[in-house]
Design an enzyme around this catalytic site. Structure first.
Site, short mmCIF file in Angstrom:
data_model
loop_
_atom_site.label_atom_id
_atom_site.label_comp_id
_atom_site.label_asym_id
_atom_site.label_seq_id
_atom_site.Cartn_x
_atom_site.Cartn_y
_atom_site.Cartn_z
N SER A 21 0.84 -1.17 0.12
CA SER A 21 -0.18 -0.04 -0.13
C SER A 21 0.97 1.19 0.20
O SER A 21 0.35 2.21 -0.49
CB SER A 21 -0.92 -0.19 1.08
OG SER A 21 -1.62 -1.17 1.05
N ILE A 44 3.33 -10.59 -8.96
CA ILE A 44 3.14 -9.93 -10.10
C ILE A 44 2.39 -11.11 -11.29
O ILE A 44 3.03 -12.13 -11.52
CB ILE A 44 4.27 -9.42 -10.79
CG1 ILE A 44 5.38 -8.56 -10.09
CG2 ILE A 44 4.11 -8.92 -12.19
CD1 ILE A 44 4.50 -7.35 -9.32
N GLU A 75 -4.58 -4.85 -5.92
CA GLU A 75 -4.90 -3.74 -6.50
C GLU A 75 -5.40 -2.61 -5.60
O GLU A 75 -6.41 -1.90 -5.97
CB GLU A 75 -5.65 -3.71 -7.82
CG GLU A 75 -4.97 -4.76 -8.91
CD GLU A 75 -5.53 -4.39 -10.36
OE1 GLU A 75 -5.71 -3.48 -10.48
OE2 GLU A 75 -5.64 -5.33 -10.80
#
Lengths: 382, 263
Positions: A132, A157, A366
Site C-alpha cells: 500500500s 506479479i 490492486e
C-alpha cells in the site's frame, strides 16, 4: 436514464458465458487443485478476443468500449476467478499501460501479439517492502550512456512467469523530483533479458491457476527506447493504471458473487430437509434475497463507474467504490453460498468452496479495502 | 456454393430448468434463457466450413418474432454472411408443415445450391427438413454427420444409423440435408465477430412479401394441434439415487451386489 445494454454488450455476455461454461468450468476444479496455469486455455480465451478488448483494431485489439470488457471479465469470474485474473491482469495491467502510455514503436512491437492472446505481459509494481505504501519501493534504474541499469525486485506479479510471457513493465526510481520525492519511471523489460528472472510463486490460497511471480532485476540493462512513454511519468502511469484496474477487480467481485449466488440458489431449490426444499425456509430464502439485492447494487455501481469512464468524466471515486463494494459483496455472497450448501459447501466438488477462497484476494489486490476507503474518504473531503 | 441454413430460437436447456405451464399445453416460458437450437448451430458451422472450402455465401433464416433476430445476429457473428427474419402475426402457431411452407417461400426467392436444417429442434418432431425437401421436390437426407463436396453437382454425405452404424451416400445438388450434432465442432463467437454484426440491418419478410396466404400458415393452416403436455408419472422399477457422487457410487455398488450384477 437508460439501463439497457447495447446489442453488442448483450451478445458479449451471452457468448463469453457460453465459452466459460463449456471451456473453463470443466477444468476449473482440476487446475485449482494442481495449482496449474493453463497456456492452452489462455490461448483459447485469446482466440475469442478476450485480450485487448479496449484496444483499437489498429493494434489488433477488439475495439470495444470499457463496459464490454468489464462484462467479459464478470462472465469469466462467474465461473472461475483464476481465469478471470488472467484476463483482468492481462488487459488492465499488461496491455493497458503499453497501450495508453507506450510510444508508437512500443505499441506496434508488443500489442498485436498480446491482443491475439499469444503472449502475456506483467506489470511490476508491488515490492516486498512496498505494498500500500508505494513510497517504500526500492527498485532503481540508473542511466548509463544510452542504457538504463535496473536493480531490485517485485512481488505478486500476475502473468509474469508463464511460458507465454513476453515481458514486463517495471516501475523504478530514476531520481529525485524538485520537491524531494522520488522520480518514478516505467521500463519495458523483455523476458530473457540478462539479469532478469521471473519465478512463479506457489502455495497460494486462491487464484491457484493464475500465474503469480516474483521478479528479480540484477543489473538488468535496457536501452533508452525501453522507457515507457517519458522519464518521470511512472507515478502518474501507475495511478491511471490502477484506476482502470479497480474496475476489472470490481468485475471479478461482481461475477464471482453472481456465480456463487447461482450455485447456492440452484442447490437450495433441490436440497430437501424436513420434507421440503431448503429454499422454502425463510432462513435460507432471506439470505438468497439479500444476495440478489446486493448483486443488483454492485452491478449498478460498477456499470455506472464504467459509464463515467466511457464518457471521459471523472470516475476515480466511483471506481474505488465499485472495487470495494464488489469485493466485499462477493465475500458476503460466497459466505452465504457455503453456508447454504452446509457440509457439502466445504467440499471442493461443490465449487462454492473455490469461490470462498478466491474472493479473499479481492480485498487485498490492486489496493486493499482499507486503501479504497482512504481514497473514497479523501474524495468526500475527510 | 449458396447455402441456406434454417435455424430456430429455442429455450436453452443448459441454462434453464424446464417445467410444464399451468394450462398444460406448453412449457413455462417466463424468464427462460433462449439460444439458437443446438442442431442448427452445427448446421451453420458446417455451412461456413463448406463456404470456406468452396466459396459462396451462407444465409441463415428463421421464422419467429423480433426476439429471434438475436440468434440470426449470433450466427452471423459466427460467420454466416446474411440473415433473414420471417416475421408475421399470421405465422404464429404454425405446425411443421406451416413452417416448411414459409421456408419454401423464402428459399424460392433466391437460388440456393444447398439447404440445411438441424436434425430436430426443441419440439423434437424432426419434420421440417423432410417436408421442405418434398415441397420443393428436392432430394433429402436426414441425420447427416459428414459432408464432402464431389463437384458442383454432387455431394458425398454420411448418415448416422441406429446402433452406431454409418452409411455413405451420393446426393445430387440442389438438396436439403438435416444435420446431426457431432458433424463438426462449432466455433465460439468471438468479440470481433460480434462487433461486426451488432448494427447490421437484417431484412424481415412477412406473409405478403413471400406471397403466402395467411390461411395456409399459422394457426389457420395448422392440421396438427397440441392438445396436452405433461411429465409422465414415474413408473415402477426406476429409482433415482441421490446424494454426492461418492454416496451415489456406494449405493449403486450396493444395489448391483444385492441384485447379483456384481459379485
Amino acid at each position: 436514464m437508460d439501463f439497457d445494454l447495447t446489442n453488442e454488450q448483450e451478445m458479449i455476455r451471452r457468448e463469453v458465458r457460453k465459452f466459460a461454461e463449456k471451456e473453463i468450468a470443466p477444468l476449473a476444479l482440476e487446475l485449482d487443485e494442481k495449482e496449474e496455469f493453463s497456456p492452452e486455455l489462455t490461448r483459447k480465451m485469446g482466440e475469442i478476443g478476450l485480450f485487448g478488448m479496449f484496444v483499437s483494431e489498429q493494434y489488433e485489439g477488439q475495439g470495444m468500449d470499457y463496459l464490454s470488457y468489464i462484462i467479459a471479465v464478470e462472465e469469466i469470474a462467474r465461473v472461475d476467478g483464476s481465469q478471470a485474473a488472467t484476463i483482468a491482469a492481462g488487459n488492465s495491467l499488461g496491455i493497458g499501460p503499453l497501450y495508453y502510455f507506450g510510444t508508437e514503436a512500443q505499441k506496434k512491437r508488443y500489442l498485436p501479439k498480446l491482443c491475439r492472446g499469444e503472449a502475456l505481459w506483467g506489470f511490476g509494481l508491488t515490492e516486498p517492502t512496498a505494498g500500500s505504501d508505494a513510497g517504500g519501493s526500492k527498485t532503481t534504474a540508473v542511466k548509463d550512456g544510452n542504457d538504463w541499469v535496473i536493480n531490485g525486485s517485485k512481488i505478486f506479479i500476475t502473468n509474469a512467469a508463464t511460458e507465454m510471457t513476453l515481458g514486463v513493465t517495471v516501475q523504478a526510481i530514476t531520481g529525485k523530483r524538485p520537491n524531494g520525492k522520488p522520480e518514478y519511471t516505467c521500463f519495458i523489460v523483455e523476458s530473457g533479458t540478462p539479469g532478469f528472472k521471473a519465478v512463479p510463486m506457489h502455495q497460494k490460497m486462491m487464484w491457484r491457476s493464475s500465474n503469480t511471480a516474483e521478479l528479480y532485476f540484477d543489473d538488468v540493462r535496457v536501452p533508452q527506447e525501453n522507457v515507457l512513454g517519458n522519464q518521470g511519468d511512472g507515478f502518474h502511469q501507475m495511478l491511471k493504471t490502477l484506476d482502470g484496474g479497480r474496475l476489472s477487480i470490481g468485475a471479478m467481485g461482481l461475477g464471482g458473487a453472481q456465480g456463487a449466488y447461482e450455485l447456492a440458489l440452484k442447490y437450495a431449490k433441490k436440497r430437501e430437509q424436513f420434507g421440503q426444499p431448503i429454499s422454502k425456509f425463510q432462513a435460507i430464502a432471506f439470505k438468497l434475497a439479500d444476495c440478489a439485492m446486493e448483486i443488483e447494487c454492485g452491478r449498478n455501481l460498477l456499470y455506472k463507474a464504467c459509464w463515467l469512464r466511457n464518457e471521459k468524466r471523472p470516475f476515480e471515486k466511483e471506481a474505488a467504490m465499485a472495487k470495494l463494494y464488489c469485493s466485499e459483496l462477493m465475500g458476503r455472497v460466497a459466505n452465504h453460498a457455503v453456508q447454504i450448501h452446509g457440509g457439502y459447501g466445504l467440499m471442493k466438488e461443490y465449487n462454492v468452496e473455490r469461490f470462498y477462497r478466491d474472493q479473499k484476494l479481492l480485498d487485498i489486490g490492486e489496493g486493499t479495502s482499507e486503501v479504497q476507503r482512504l481514497v473514497i474518504s479523501r474524495y468526500i473531503g475527510c | 456454393m449458396e447455402i441456406l441454413v434454417c435455424v430456430k430460437r429455442v429455450p436453452d436447456t443448459s441454462e434453464n430448468e424446464i417445467s410444464v405451464a399451468g394450462d398444460g399445453k406448453d412449457i413455462q416460458r417466463d424468464d427462460l434463457v433462449y439460444s439458437v437450437n443446438e442442431w442448427d448451430n452445427y448446421a451453420v458451422e458446417e455451412a461456413i466450413q463448406i463456404v470456406d472450402r468452396a466459396g459462396g455465401n451462407v444465409t441463415v433464416v428463421t421464422v419467429g418474432g423480433d426476439d429471434s433476430e438475436e440468434i440470426l445476429r449470433r450466427e452471423m457473428a459466427m460467420g454466416a454472411n446474411n440473415g433473414i427474419l420471417l416475421k408475421d402475426d399470421a405465422f404464429e402457431g404454425s405446425d411443421g408443415k406451416g413452417i416448411a411452407t414459409i421456408l419454401k417461400a423464402v428459399a424460392q426467392k433466391s437460388k440456393y445450391d444447398l439447404i440445411l436444417t438441424g436434425a430436430q429442434a426443441d419440439a423434437g418432431a424432426a419434420q421440417v427438413g423432410g417436408m421442405l425437401a418434398a415441397m420443393m421436390d428436392l432430394p433429402y437426407a436426414s441425420l447427416v454427420n459428414k459432408i464432402e463436396i464431389i463437384d458442383d453437382k454432387k455431394l458425398k454425405i454420411g448418415r448416422e444409423i441406429e446402433g452406431g452404424n454409418q452409411e455413405m451416400n451420393e446426393i445430387n445438388l440442389p438438396c436439403v440435408l438435416s444435420i446431426q450434432t457431432g458433424i463438426n465442432e462449432p466455433r465460439y463467437v468471438g468479440i470481433r465477430g460480434i462487433r461486426k454484426v451488432a448494427s447490421v440491418e437484417i431484412p424481415t419478410y412477412g406473409a405478403g412479401d413471400l406471397g403466402l396466404a395467411a390461411s395456409a400458415v399459422g394457426v389457420a393452416g395448422a392440421k396438427v394441434k397440441k392438445i396436452d403436455y405433461f411429465v409422465p408419472v414415474l413408473g415402477d422399477g426406476a429409482e433415482m439415487l441421490e446424494g454426492s457422487n461418492e454416496e451415489i457410487i456406494a449405493k449403486l455398488i450396493e444395489l448391483l451386489k444385492a441384485k447379483g450384477g456384481l459379485k
